[in-house]
Design a protein around this motif. Structure first.
Motif, short mmCIF file in Angstrom:
data_model
loop_
_atom_site.label_atom_id
_atom_site.label_comp_id
_atom_site.label_asym_id
_atom_site.label_seq_id
_atom_site.Cartn_x
_atom_site.Cartn_y
_atom_site.Cartn_z
N UNK A 109 0.93 -1.34 0.03
CA UNK A 109 -0.12 0.11 -0.02
C UNK A 109 0.95 1.36 -0.16
N UNK A 110 1.90 1.28 0.77
CA UNK A 110 2.75 2.45 0.89
C UNK A 110 3.34 2.79 -0.40
N UNK A 111 4.08 1.77 -1.11
CA UNK A 111 4.67 2.01 -2.46
C UNK A 111 3.67 2.41 -3.34
N UNK A 112 2.48 1.91 -3.34
CA UNK A 112 1.37 2.14 -4.66
C UNK A 112 0.97 3.40 -4.27
N UNK A 113 0.86 4.05 -2.98
CA UNK A 113 0.41 5.26 -2.92
C UNK A 113 1.30 6.12 -3.30
N UNK A 114 2.52 6.13 -3.22
CA UNK A 114 3.52 6.94 -3.75
C UNK A 114 3.46 7.21 -5.20
N UNK A 115 3.10 6.08 -5.84
CA UNK A 115 3.28 6.00 -7.38
C UNK A 115 1.97 6.73 -7.76
N UNK A 116 0.81 6.41 -7.14
CA UNK A 116 -0.53 6.99 -7.77
C UNK A 116 -0.50 8.59 -7.47
N UNK A 117 -0.12 8.85 -6.20
CA UNK A 117 0.06 10.32 -5.87
C UNK A 117 0.95 11.20 -6.97
N UNK A 118 2.13 10.47 -7.21
CA UNK A 118 3.21 11.22 -8.26
C UNK A 118 2.34 10.99 -9.60
N UNK A 119 1.56 10.21 -10.13
CA UNK A 119 0.62 10.22 -11.16
C UNK A 119 -0.39 11.33 -11.26
N UNK A 120 -0.93 11.96 -10.13
CA UNK A 120 -1.83 12.84 -10.19
C UNK A 120 -3.13 12.49 -9.21
N UNK A 121 -3.01 11.44 -8.60
CA UNK A 121 -4.27 11.12 -7.64
C UNK A 121 -4.19 12.09 -6.68
N UNK A 174 -5.51 12.03 -2.49
CA UNK A 174 -6.23 11.21 -1.28
C UNK A 174 -7.57 11.93 -0.86
N UNK A 175 -8.42 10.85 -0.72
CA UNK A 175 -9.88 11.35 -0.35
C UNK A 175 -9.86 10.99 1.17
N UNK A 183 -7.14 -0.96 3.04
CA UNK A 183 -7.39 -0.13 1.99
C UNK A 183 -7.30 1.39 2.06
N UNK A 184 -7.18 2.26 0.75
CA UNK A 184 -7.09 3.51 0.95
C UNK A 184 -7.67 4.24 -0.35
N UNK A 185 -8.36 5.22 0.01
CA UNK A 185 -9.12 5.95 -1.18
C UNK A 185 -8.78 7.20 -1.61
N UNK A 186 -8.94 7.20 -3.04
CA UNK A 186 -8.11 8.39 -3.82
C UNK A 186 -9.18 8.75 -4.78
N UNK A 187 -8.89 9.84 -5.42
CA UNK A 187 -9.50 10.35 -6.73
C UNK A 187 -8.60 10.30 -7.83
N UNK A 188 -8.91 9.94 -8.87
CA UNK A 188 -8.03 10.10 -10.10
C UNK A 188 -8.17 11.39 -10.54
N UNK A 189 -7.41 11.77 -11.70
CA UNK A 189 -7.23 13.19 -12.05
C UNK A 189 -8.61 13.84 -12.39
N UNK A 190 -9.45 13.01 -12.88
CA UNK A 190 -10.86 13.46 -13.21
C UNK A 190 -11.84 13.60 -11.93
N UNK A 191 -11.47 13.03 -10.78
CA UNK A 191 -12.35 13.11 -9.52
C UNK A 191 -12.97 11.78 -9.19
N UNK A 192 -12.71 10.92 -10.06
CA UNK A 192 -13.48 9.53 -9.75
C UNK A 192 -12.65 8.86 -8.64
#
Length: 119
Positions: free
Chosen positions: A79-91, A93-94, A103-112
């Motif tokens: 989870x920690x490694x994946x979180x760093x990657x999705x945040x770097x891609x523009x996600x 945190x929600x 589990x951890x909840x995020x929004x993609x760049x369009x807000x989903x």
């Protein structure tokens, strides 16, 4: 016996190519198409499709007046490694998980909304 099979999961968004690129960087696969409809062909998984929606308004998690409508659960090893990657891609945190959940909840760049889930 089933009546149908899943052909694609379709996400409305303002920029189909950009959002397909975000998910390709997260889950792999090949982005196909241009314009108002773009597909992400994911090996061994369903097709993710992205449809241009003029006037798109993203959901607000977890507010009931603009509900999430749907979300993706993405399984990860770390989870920690994946979180760093999705945040770097523009996600974005929600939630502010304290690390006690799997589990951890995020929004993609369009807000989903989407979740990273430990396997």
């Amino acid at each position: 016996m089933s009546v149908a099979s899943v052909g694609a999961v379709v996400l409305d968004c303002p920029d189909p190519r950009a959002l397909a690129g975000f998910y390709a960087a997260v889950v792999g696969g090949t982005v196909e198409g241009e314009g108002r409809w773009v597909d992400l062909k994911v090996p061994g998984g369903p097709v993710l499709s992205f449809q241009e929606a003029p006037g798109y308004v993203p959901p607000r998690w977890p507010e009931a007046d603009r509900s999430q409508q749907f979300h993706l659960d993405l399984t990860v090893q770390d989870l920690d490694a994946a979180e760093k990657e999705v945040l770097a891609l523009g996600a974005k945190p929600l939630d502010t998980a304290d690390g006690s959940r799997d589990f951890r909840v995020y929004a993609d760049p369009a807000g989903h909304p989407f979740c990273l889930c430990a396997c």
